[in-house]
Structure formats: structure tokens, C-alpha cells
Design an enzyme around this catalytic site. Structure first.
Site, short mmCIF file in Angstrom:
data_model
loop_
_atom_site.label_atom_id
_atom_site.label_comp_id
_atom_site.label_asym_id
_atom_site.label_seq_id
_atom_site.Cartn_x
_atom_site.Cartn_y
_atom_site.Cartn_z
N GLU A 183 0.88 -1.01 0.00
CA GLU A 183 -0.03 0.04 -0.04
C GLU A 183 0.88 1.28 -0.01
O GLU A 183 1.84 1.35 0.84
CB GLU A 183 -0.86 -0.18 1.09
CG GLU A 183 -1.89 1.19 1.17
CD GLU A 183 -3.19 0.81 1.93
OE1 GLU A 183 -3.50 -0.17 2.33
OE2 GLU A 183 -3.95 1.94 2.19
N ARG A 184 0.65 2.07 -0.84
CA ARG A 184 1.50 3.24 -1.33
C ARG A 184 2.76 3.14 -1.36
O ARG A 184 3.92 3.86 -0.99
CB ARG A 184 1.23 4.04 0.10
CG ARG A 184 -0.08 4.64 0.50
CD ARG A 184 -1.07 4.98 -0.70
NE ARG A 184 -2.29 5.00 -0.22
CZ ARG A 184 -3.40 5.61 -1.20
NH1 ARG A 184 -3.00 5.58 -2.30
NH2 ARG A 184 -4.74 5.79 -0.68
N LYS A 303 -3.97 -0.27 13.77
CA LYS A 303 -4.59 0.98 13.33
C LYS A 303 -6.15 0.45 13.72
O LYS A 303 -6.55 -0.57 13.01
CB LYS A 303 -4.76 1.24 11.86
CG LYS A 303 -5.57 1.86 11.10
CD LYS A 303 -5.28 2.27 9.57
CE LYS A 303 -6.01 2.83 8.70
NZ LYS A 303 -5.80 2.96 7.21
N GLU A 307 -10.78 4.66 9.00
CA GLU A 307 -10.75 4.30 7.39
C GLU A 307 -11.38 2.85 7.39
O GLU A 307 -10.85 2.06 6.56
CB GLU A 307 -9.41 4.62 6.85
CG GLU A 307 -9.01 5.77 6.71
CD GLU A 307 -7.82 5.88 5.73
OE1 GLU A 307 -6.99 5.03 5.80
OE2 GLU A 307 -7.50 7.47 5.38
N ARG A 340 -2.04 3.55 16.95
CA ARG A 340 -2.08 4.83 16.10
C ARG A 340 -3.20 5.95 16.48
O ARG A 340 -4.16 5.42 16.72
CB ARG A 340 -2.19 4.49 14.75
CG ARG A 340 -1.01 3.85 13.95
CD ARG A 340 -1.10 3.22 12.76
NE ARG A 340 -0.71 4.20 11.58
CZ ARG A 340 -1.51 4.64 10.49
NH1 ARG A 340 -2.72 4.12 10.44
NH2 ARG A 340 -0.75 5.24 9.71
N ASP A 381 -2.56 14.16 6.70
CA ASP A 381 -2.07 13.17 6.17
C ASP A 381 -0.95 13.36 5.16
O ASP A 381 -0.83 13.19 3.97
CB ASP A 381 -3.21 12.33 5.32
CG ASP A 381 -2.94 10.94 4.87
OD1 ASP A 381 -1.93 10.49 5.67
OD2 ASP A 381 -3.64 10.35 4.30
N GLU A 403 5.18 9.66 13.50
CA GLU A 403 5.02 8.79 12.46
C GLU A 403 5.37 9.69 11.24
O GLU A 403 4.60 10.56 11.04
CB GLU A 403 3.55 8.22 12.32
CG GLU A 403 3.48 7.27 10.97
CD GLU A 403 2.20 6.38 11.13
OE1 GLU A 403 1.74 6.30 11.81
OE2 GLU A 403 1.68 6.44 9.80
N GLU A 409 3.66 8.98 -0.92
CA GLU A 409 2.52 8.91 -1.35
C GLU A 409 1.79 10.34 -2.01
O GLU A 409 1.23 10.38 -3.04
CB GLU A 409 1.38 8.52 -0.19
CG GLU A 409 -0.17 8.28 -0.53
CD GLU A 409 -0.78 8.09 0.74
OE1 GLU A 409 -0.32 8.07 1.77
OE2 GLU A 409 -2.11 8.06 0.72
N TRP A 559 -12.82 13.40 1.81
CA TRP A 559 -11.97 12.71 0.82
C TRP A 559 -11.75 13.54 -0.51
O TRP A 559 -11.13 13.41 -1.41
CB TRP A 559 -12.46 11.36 0.46
CG TRP A 559 -12.25 10.22 1.43
CD1 TRP A 559 -11.36 10.44 2.53
CD2 TRP A 559 -12.69 8.94 1.44
NE1 TRP A 559 -11.41 9.18 3.31
CE2 TRP A 559 -11.98 8.39 2.78
CE3 TRP A 559 -13.61 8.05 0.77
CZ2 TRP A 559 -12.40 7.05 3.07
CZ3 TRP A 559 -13.74 6.67 1.03
CH2 TRP A 559 -13.18 6.16 2.02
#
Ligand code: GCW
Length: 716
Positions: A183-184, A303, A307, A340, A381, A403, A409, A559
Site C-alpha cells: 500500500e502506497r 490501526k 478508515e 495509532r 495526512d 510517524e 504517497e 476525501w
């Protein structure tokens, strides 16, 4: 025929030499070309004395041998006792004779368990260099640091270095899925070949551990935070164990992501409610099972309720309930829970930037001792620029872990050259004012501000199975720089760039000076051509590649890029001041005051905190519209400048890496123009104003930019 074969062979040889160059990261150990310096080094390094024989010490010796062999072209002999002079003596404290211990003396008081000492010493009137630490892993760190001195052509006279990491957990977060997609991830597939593990140990695992150890990284979360419970089944734990065995001698602990609903999915329970005794027991047993295989297992990263991920809130519980239940499971084994704080909800009409703080700040002081809350550097983000996250400085009774995202990304994937330590440094240097002036984010993170023992810095990895690990050769600098800053969050990003360039490419000042400058500028360049003046999250949707400020049709309001820029005919920007969402109030009053007022708010954050008119006057007298357009242009110009700089480096490095970066900069230039044109055309609909002098006219229409689609963008 023969000549053809020769050509082919030559090709193969040169190909593999290049492949090696890219692959070797910052551990090139190139021959030292300054002959005076090389002979001086040779004189002072006439062999290695090894005091001990642990795996870690063997790695240390091998590293010294390799480094010295390549840099000085002589293979140092290894002895088990001290004879003659000019030896490198290596061993941990307990292996040193009382005489040597006395010489090292008080230096041991200056270092923690993972620290090291590099010291020029004299024994019976003979000179030597001592590399030691309280543990073998400290010795290994010392060895890498010593080799870096040679790599960067520093003097090795009168050495007197005692250094130790400032954060305990210095960890990569791999967002790697079990099917090896990342992912990413923009550097190929996951390094972890689950199918061939545990029996097949890819050399890459060893090289990965070595690279990490060389910059002091001591932990790795192998799996994506959007977790798959299967990793916790015996079938996979056996594979995890194999990796842990490879990483251990390099001082690297393995951690896993824990899917909160695992007790249901793989445990056959009806619930994952953290207050349910069976659930708590299931996790206790799972922890015991893992620790039986991996006694130094680090713990879990979670997490939850973010999401769409499951979490304690599915059962009417909260983050504290969830984290503490897991904390109890790993506590008997010394494990930690990294929980997180990246949460926001579509059901919360509140400004997204406020939600993590709103939810977590009230929990301050409620987590168990082995819980550390992992907070992204900014409240939205991983944008090209964000003000520091307001949770830093707001939870003094809770260990907070930083973090950062190393993978790009929102910063051009692995096609754009962006030197991220500059971004990291900006955040770490920010002043939270939690305890008055000087309460830097770095001090929150290293625990000194609130006297926390549990501390950490995480970086979302940019590593994949690409030949060069990170896709872009310069993205290696972001991995390296992350490690260095995790070790010492007060390091200067310029120093780090300097080290990295010398270790990776060349010590030639004609190369170092301009290329370092290029790296240091690159972060501001990307901010300028993507999101100047505090704009954010206007990337195209889903994959986040390229501009998409027009996107407004996604189901969740936050989003959509339009949610973030709020452009209309009156102006642009997100009002987070008192007249708006009052997000500024989440900061200490000193900081709040600065951000809340357009007069004092740094212009780089202006549109993050304020909605201002197109005619708003910037400090340089330009209107906002003109200033913004000129910033976009400046970003493009900066990339052009990067190209010019790079074109002059040809004499100083191998043709392949030169070419690679040249091609990537060409893409970056094209895309910087794409960003500029697409964003300015889009915002122009609202401002209704002409582009100022100095800004190039777009050659495509807004409709064209909107029509671009990237169905197979990586990492999505
Ligand atoms: O930045 C967003 C990413 C998601 C990621 C999420 C997170 C792992 O777009 O891909 O999920 O953040 O940090 O959890």
C-alpha cells in the site's frame, strides 16, 4: 562471433556492476581516491582485534574487513589479542580488559544500552582505536559510524566519540500486504516472499537488515496497518520467526500489525470486544505463542476504527480499552503496543484536522505503561507541508511516537526527487510551547520534555523489491535520513545530505556542493509546484498521483480536495481560525495566537489556517492570486534548476545512475508543469484573474487535465 560474445560479456559485467552500485545504497565503500589520506588511514588501521565471537560481533568484523578492503584496498588481518600497534580493537564492555575499561573510563556513563564509543587510545605506549559499547549491538553501530568517518574522508586522529540513540524505538512501518503488494509502495513489490519463507532466506533480508543497522534502525513492522489477521496464524508466524532470526544479530526487532477483529476471524470467537474475557485471553495466548517463537518480538502496531478498520468502538469501547487490553497481553514479555492516532470519521462533521486531537487528547494519562501512541507528523495526512500535529505538546502524560511517511504517497511517488529529512527537521524543530518556549516536537518525541522512558520514531517505508530498493536513487536518502533522525532528532538535514552523498556517490566537492544544494531545495520545490502557501490534499483521488483540485464527487466529504481548498469567487483556504473551525485552539496559546492571525501566521501555512480573498496582500506586496501563481511557477523553475545542476554532475558518477536521475528529473519537470497548469487553470475559474507576468501560459485546457486517468497507478 567471438567479438559478439565479448560484447555480450562486457555488457553483463557492466550491467551487474551497475546493479550493484544502485543496490549497495550508502554502503558503497568506494576506493578512497585521495592517496595521502588513504595511506594515512592504512597506517593507522593495521588489523582488527576482535574481543568476542557473538553473531553481532562477527558481522561487525566482516563489515570492517569489507569496508577497509574496498576503501583502502588492503585486507586487514583479524587477531584475537592485542599485539603491535594501530589496531582497531572491537568488543563490548564486558569483553574489555580492565586496563582498556579504565582507558574508556567515564565514556560508558555517557551512553545508553545501544550507544557506542569510538576512541583513540594508548596501551603500553602503543596507539589503537577502540570501538566499544555496553552491548555488541552498540559495537556494531560504532563500526558503521567509524566506517562512515572513512567514507566521508574524516580524520581518524584523536577520536573521542560517545554517541547513543535518543529514541528507543526507531522503526520502519511496512505497509506490505501478504500478497506482496505494498500500500502506497512505489518501489516494486514487498521484500517479504511469504511463499518461500521460512525455508528460503533471500539474501535481500540480510542486506535489508544490514542497511537498517548501519543507520541505527532497530525495528520493523512487517505488515500493513490495514491488517490481515492471517499473519497471526501459525503458518505465517513460522515465516515471521525466520525473518526475526535473520534480523536479530543486526539489532532489529520484528513487530506485527494486529487486526483487531482477529479473535473472530482466526480465533473462532463471536466477538472482539476488548472487555470480553475470552477475547483478552485469546490475545494473551496469541502473545505467548508468538513469544515462544520469537522471544524478542517487539509488539503490535494497531490501526483501529480508522478508515474502516475494526476496533474497540465496534463494541462501544474506546481506544484506551483496546490498547490496554493488548498491552496486558504483551506486557509479561516486555512487548509494546503502538496505537495509532490517525483517526477521522465521515460521521463527524468536525474539521478533519481536529478529529484526532478531539478523540485522543482526553485519553492523556489513561494508557498502560507499555502503550505508545503513534501520531502522524501533521493533522491531515503526510502532505508536502503541514503544521505539526497539535497532539504533540498536548498529551504530556502519554508517550507519543512520531510517524513520518518515507514513501512519497503525496510527493510524487518514486518519480520525484524530494529530500524528506528537510520536512522531518521542520516538524521536529517546531515549538509546541507545551512547557513554554523551547518545547520542541523533538523533545516530546525523545521523551525529554515529559520524562518518558518509552520513546519512538516510525517511518512508513519506501522500500520494495526494485533493484535499487526505493525506486528513485535519491529516495534512498530519505530512508537513510529517516534512520539518522530517528537516532538523533536534532541532527541537521544538511549534515545528513552531506554524509549520504559522500557515502553514496563521491567526496568530490564539485559534486557535493551543488547536489547537496539541490537536495535541500527539493522539498520547497515540491511544495511550490503542488501545494504552495498552505494548500493541501488537492491530489487526485484514490491514488493521489497528480493534481485533482476539482474532485468533489466522493462519498465522504473529507476525501474530496474541494473540502480542503474551499476556493470560491471570494477567495481560497480553509478557515481554521476562531472565525472558522477554531482548530488553532488545539495548540498552546502561544502557537494558537501565531496561527490564528493572518498577520502573524507564517505565509507557508496561510491557506491551511485561513480563507483569504484573491486580492489579499502578501508580505511582498503581491496579491494572493499573483503570489500563488508565482509560487507555482517558482516550483517549476526550481525543478529546471535541479535539472541544470544534475546535468553538470556527469563527470563525477557512473553513467547509469546519472542517466536514471536525469530521466526521473525530466519526468518531474513535466509533472511540475502539469501541477502548475492544472491548479492555476482550475483556481482561475474562481479568481477570474489573468496570470501575472512571469508565469508561463498553460498549453492544455482544464478539461484536458480533468480527463487524465491513471487506472493502474501503483500503491493504490
Ligand atoms: O494516507 C492514508 C493512506 C492510506 C493509509 C492511511 C493510514 C494504510 O492513503 O493508504 O492506509 O493513510 O495511514 O492508515
Amino acid at each position: 562471433m567471438i567479438s559478439l560474445r565479448l560484447i555480450f560479456l562486457a555488457f553483463i559485467v557492466s550491467f551487474s556492476a551497475t546493479a550493484q552500485k544502485d543496490y549497495k545504497l550508502w554502503l558503497q565503500y568506494d576506493k578512497i581516491t585521495n592517496t595521502g589520506l588513504a595511506s594515512e588511514y592504512r597506517n593507522k588501521l593495521q588489523g582488527i582485534v576482535s574481543l568476542g565471537n557473538s553473531e553481532t560481533l562477527k558481522i561487525s568484523i566482516k563489515e570492517l574487513e569489507t569496508g577497509i578492503f574496498h576503501m583502502l584496498e588492503n585486507k586487514p588481518e583479524v587477531f584475537s589479542e592485542i599485539k603491535g600497534e594501530n589496531k582497531i580493537i572491537i568488543g563490548s564492555k564486558t569483553s574489555l580488559s580492565s586496563e582498556i575499561q579504565k582507558v574508556a573510563g567515564s565514556d560508558f556513563n555517557k551512553i545508553s544500552e545501544e550507544g557506542f564509543i569510538i576512541k583513540s587510545i594508548s596501551l603500553k605506549n602503543k596507539k589503537h582505536i577502540l570501538i566499544t559499547g555496553k552491548n555488541d549491538i552498540g559495537v556494531l553501530y560504532g563500526v558503521y559510524n567509524f566506517l562512515r568517518l572513512l567514507q566521508t574522508n574524516k580524520t581518524i586522529d584523536n577520536l573521542n566519540i560517545a554517541d547513543a540513540p535518543k529514541a528507543n524505538i526507531r522503526i520502519l512501518n511496512h505497509w506490505d500486504n501478504l500478497d506482496r503488494t505494498v500500500e502506497r509502495g512505489y518501489a516494486g513489490f514487498s521484500l517479504w516472499n511469504w511463499q518461500k519463507l521460512p525455508d528460503f532466506i533471500d539474501q535481500r533480508y540480510i542486506d535489508y537488515a544490514r542497511a537498517n543497522a548501519s543507520v541505527g534502525i532497530n525495528g520493523t513492522v512487517l505488515t500493513n496497518v490495514n491488517a490481515n489477521a492471517l499473519i497471526l496464524t501459525p503458518q505465517y508466524l513460522e515465516k515471521v520467526e525466520a525473518l526475526a532470526n535473520v534480523f536479530r544479530p543486526y539489532g532489529i526487532k520484528v513487530y506485527l500489525t494486529a487486526r483487531f477483529s482477529a479473535p473472530i476471524e482466526i480465533g473462532g470467537l463471536k466477538t472482539a470486544d476488548p472487555k470480553d474475557a475470552d477475547v483478552a485471553n485469546w490475545w494473551k495466548n496469541k502473545a505467548a505463542e508468538i513469544y515462544k517463537r520469537i522471544p524478542d518480538f517487539g509488539g503490535f502496531l494497531i490501526k483501529a476504527n480508522s478508515e474502516g478498520q475494526p476496533g474497540p468502538q465496534n463494541y462501544g469501547r474506546d481506544h484506551v480499552d483496546g490498547a490496554n487490553m493488548l498491552a496486558d497481553a504483551v506486557a509479561p514479555f516486555g512487548g509494546v503496543i503502538m496505537w495509532r492516532a490517525f483517526v477521522y470519521s465521515e460521521h463527524d462533521a468536525n474539521d478533519r484536522a481536529k478529529q484526532a486531537y478531539a478523540e485522543f487528547q482526553p485519553y492523556d494519562g489513561k494508557f498502560k505503561d507499555n502503550v505508545i501512541v503513534q501520531v502522524k507528523n501533521g493533522a491531515i495526512d503526510f502532505q508536502p507541508r503541514e503544521p505539526f500535529h497539535p497532539l504533540f505538546g498536548a498529551m504530556p502524560k502519554t508517550p507519543l511516537m512520531m510517524e513520518f511517511q518515507i514513501t512519497q504517497e503525496y510527493l510524487g511517488f518514486s518519480t520525484h526527487l524530494v529530500y524528506l529529512p528537510k520536512l522531518y527537521q521542520e516538524v521536529l524543530e517546531s515549538d509546541t510551547y507545551q512547557k513554554g518556549k523551547g518545547s520542541l516536537v523533538a523533545k516530546v518525541v525523545d521523551g525529554t520534555l515529559d520524562h518518558h522512558k518509552l520513546t519512538g520514531i516510525a517511518g512508513v517505508s519506501n522500500i520494495g523489491n526494485d533493484l535499487n530498493w526505493t525506486g528513485h536513487p535519491f529516495a534512498q536518502a530519505n530512508w537513510y535520513g529517516f534512520g539518522r533522525l530517528a537516532w538523533d532528532p536534532y541532527l541537521d538535514s544538511e549534515t545528513i545530505a552531506d554524509e549520504w552523498l559522500r557515502c553514496t556517490f563521491s567526496n568530490n566537492e564539485n559534486f557535493i556542493k551543488p547536489v547537496k544544494e539541490m537536495m535541500l531545495q527539493s522539498r520547497e520545490a515540491v511544495v511550490n509546484y503542488m501545494t504552495p502557501l498552505g494548500l493541501h490534499h488537492i491530489m487526485d483521488t484514490g491514488h493521489h498521483y497528480g493534481p485533482g483540485p476539482w474532485v468533489s464527487n466522493l462519498s465522504r466529504p473529507e476525501w474530496n480536495p474541494v473540502y480542503y481548498h474551499k476556493a470560491d469567487k471570494n477567495g481560497i483556504g480553509f478557515d481554521r481560525s476562531k472565525t472558522g473551525t477554531n482548530a488553532t485552539a488545539q495548540y498552546a496559546s502561544e502557537v494558537e495566537k501565531i496561527f490564528d492571525n493572518t498577520e502573524t501566521c507564517p505565509e507557508k501555512d496561510l491557506l491551511w489556517f485561513h480563507h483569504v480573498s484573491w486580492d489579499y496582500k502578501l508580505k511582498n506586496g503581491q496579491t494572493l492570486w499573483n503570489g500563488m501563481a508565482l509560487k507555482y511557477q517558482e516550483g517549476v523553475d526550481q525543478v529546471k534548476e535541479m535539472q541544470n545542476t544534475w546535468n553538470k554532475t556527469k563527470p563525477y558518477l557512473d553513467a547509469e545512475r546519472f542517466k536514471e536521475v536525469e530521466m526521473l528529473l525530466n519526468i518531474q519537470y513535466k509533472e511540475a508543469k502539469w501541477w502548475r497548469d492544472a491548479c492555476l487553470l482550475y483556481f482561475q475559474q474562481f479568481s477570474g484573474k489573468e496570470l501575472p507576468k512571469g508565469v508561463e501560459k498553460p498549453t492544455e485546457t482544464l478539461e484536458y487535465f480533468k480527463s487524465l486517468k491513471f487506472p493502474f497507478a501503483p500503491g493504490n
